[in-house]
Design a protein around this motif. Sequence first.
Motif, PDB file in Angstrom:
ATOM      1  N   LEU A   7      -7.041   8.151  -4.936  1.00  0.00           N
ATOM      2  CA  LEU A   7      -6.651   6.753  -4.781  1.00  0.00           C
ATOM      3  C   LEU A   7      -5.322   6.640  -4.048  1.00  0.00           C
ATOM      4  N   GLY A   8      -4.414   7.567  -4.318  1.00  0.00           N
ATOM      5  CA  GLY A   8      -3.143   7.568  -3.606  1.00  0.00           C
ATOM      6  C   GLY A   8      -3.324   7.812  -2.122  1.00  0.00           C
ATOM      7  N   VAL A   9      -4.282   8.700  -1.771  1.00  0.00           N
ATOM      8  CA  VAL A   9      -4.570   8.957  -0.363  1.00  0.00           C
ATOM      9  C   VAL A   9      -5.155   7.706   0.297  1.00  0.00           C
ATOM     10  N   LEU A  10      -6.068   7.023  -0.384  1.00  0.00           N
ATOM     11  CA  LEU A  10      -6.660   5.802   0.163  1.00  0.00           C
ATOM     12  C   LEU A  10      -5.603   4.727   0.376  1.00  0.00           C
ATOM     13  N   PHE A  11      -4.680   4.606  -0.571  1.00  0.00           N
ATOM     14  CA  PHE A  11      -3.584   3.645  -0.407  1.00  0.00           C
ATOM     15  C   PHE A  11      -2.745   3.995   0.819  1.00  0.00           C
ATOM     16  N   PHE A  52       0.818  -1.210   0.000  1.00  0.00           N
ATOM     17  CA  PHE A  52       0.000   0.000   0.000  1.00  0.00           C
ATOM     18  C   PHE A  52       0.852   1.261   0.000  1.00  0.00           C
ATOM     19  N   TYR A  53       2.008   1.210   0.687  1.00  0.00           N
ATOM     20  CA  TYR A  53       2.860   2.388   0.716  1.00  0.00           C
ATOM     21  C   TYR A  53       3.426   2.701  -0.666  1.00  0.00           C
ATOM     22  N   PHE A  54       3.945   1.688  -1.353  1.00  0.00           N
ATOM     23  CA  PHE A  54       4.511   1.930  -2.680  1.00  0.00           C
ATOM     24  C   PHE A  54       3.433   2.296  -3.692  1.00  0.00           C
ATOM     25  N   LEU A  61       0.857   9.902   5.676  1.00  0.00           N
ATOM     26  CA  LEU A  61      -0.408   9.172   5.802  1.00  0.00           C
ATOM     27  C   LEU A  61      -0.185   7.828   6.478  1.00  0.00           C
ATOM     28  N   GLU A  62       0.896   7.151   6.102  1.00  0.00           N
ATOM     29  CA  GLU A  62       1.200   5.859   6.724  1.00  0.00           C
ATOM     30  C   GLU A  62       1.391   6.002   8.227  1.00  0.00           C
ATOM     31  N   TYR A  63       1.935   7.141   8.654  1.00  0.00           N
ATOM     32  CA  TYR A  63       2.219   7.328  10.066  1.00  0.00           C
ATOM     33  C   TYR A  63       0.995   7.733  10.883  1.00  0.00           C
ATOM     34  N   LEU A  64      -0.183   7.622  10.289  1.00  0.00           N
ATOM     35  CA  LEU A  64      -1.407   7.670  11.084  1.00  0.00           C
ATOM     36  C   LEU A  64      -1.621   6.352  11.819  1.00  0.00           C
ATOM     37  N   CYS A  75      -3.356   1.548   8.306  1.00  0.00           N
ATOM     38  CA  CYS A  75      -4.059   0.442   8.980  1.00  0.00           C
ATOM     39  C   CYS A  75      -3.122  -0.746   9.168  1.00  0.00           C
ATOM     40  N   CYS A  76      -2.355  -1.058   8.142  1.00  0.00           N
ATOM     41  CA  CYS A  76      -1.416  -2.187   8.248  1.00  0.00           C
ATOM     42  C   CYS A  76      -0.317  -1.876   9.264  1.00  0.00           C
ATOM     43  N   GLN A  77       0.094  -0.618   9.323  1.00  0.00           N
ATOM     44  CA  GLN A  77       1.121  -0.250  10.301  1.00  0.00           C
ATOM     45  C   GLN A  77       0.579  -0.382  11.722  1.00  0.00           C
ATOM     46  N   ALA A  78      -0.696  -0.035  11.922  1.00  0.00           N
ATOM     47  CA  ALA A  78      -1.301  -0.215  13.241  1.00  0.00           C
ATOM     48  C   ALA A  78      -1.297  -1.689  13.629  1.00  0.00           C
TER      49      ALA A  78
END
Length: 320
Positions: free
Chosen positions: A150-154, A84-86, A100-103, A160-163
């Motif tokens: 779509l980039g924001v959703l990714f 999802f990050y890439f 965004l990932e760091y949410l 979510c995966c990081q959580a």
Amino acid sequence: MQASGRHAGLSLALVSAFAFGGSGVAAKPLIEAGLDPLHMVWLRVAGAALVLSPLAWRHRGLLLRRPALLAGFGLVAVAGVQAFYFASLSRIPVGVALLLEYLGPALLLGYIRFVQRKPVTRGAAAGAAVAVVGLACVVEIWAGLSLDPLGVLFGLAAACCQACYFVFADQGADAEDAPDPLGVIAYGMLIGALVMTVIARPWEMEWQVLAGDASLGGMQVPAPVLLGWVVLVATVFAYVTGVVSVRRLSPQIAGVVAFLEAVVATVLAWILLGEHLSTWQIAGGALVLGGAFIAQSSRPAPQLVIEPVPVDREPTKAPL
């Protein structure tokens, strides 16, 4: 002795954050040169799995002791976060994708409160609120979502995966037979590589891209050099130094230092890729990092434990 170990752990945590932060700026030129984001993830995870395979053999007993943990770590904390990050950074700037990932830590707070039904501090709740406000600034929601939706959703999916990564990383940590983190990482990479092989189908990859050059800030850099950096430095070296730093420091301190990854990625993308952020996006990024810092640093409020009042076994005699 303890002071020297603490300083060494802090140094390793800083090195790990800088190593992780360089993954996006090295991967994006390869994606722009023709590699699919999923193929880039497969190369990163499969290469790391190959390098870490000796550790997997050394800790092979984990397969019988912790199969569910290894499967979840590989599927979500490795494959899910990376994919999802890439996919996100292929559509939006590297710094925004990482912010965004760091949410993830803020989402973890919601999981603790509403799923595990454990109390959280007011500071942690405030941190989550600050992160949400920062996210609104990052995507400039008042401008009609100027970033690619779509980039924001990714990016949110990566959060979510990081959580989930924090949830899996905490499993069994307090037990007497706690799994070795290096073994969990090694098997996570192996399982993630197997999953990504099915999803990415590397036999359809544009392999000729790896034989050429990629543009990095106007410079032509050999693709194998960029790939080597992503696999060896931004994945293997970053994970190993990060795990060792957690051993030397507390997970809370190491986690706080790890947030420098977002700052490093944003600065490198600005310098090397020319990805300029608006003032609102910079301010929003600071809010997201600040909110995630508060949420990650907070701990559930301690529950009051009432000790029973000791009662004498023999009845007290009444005074004469």
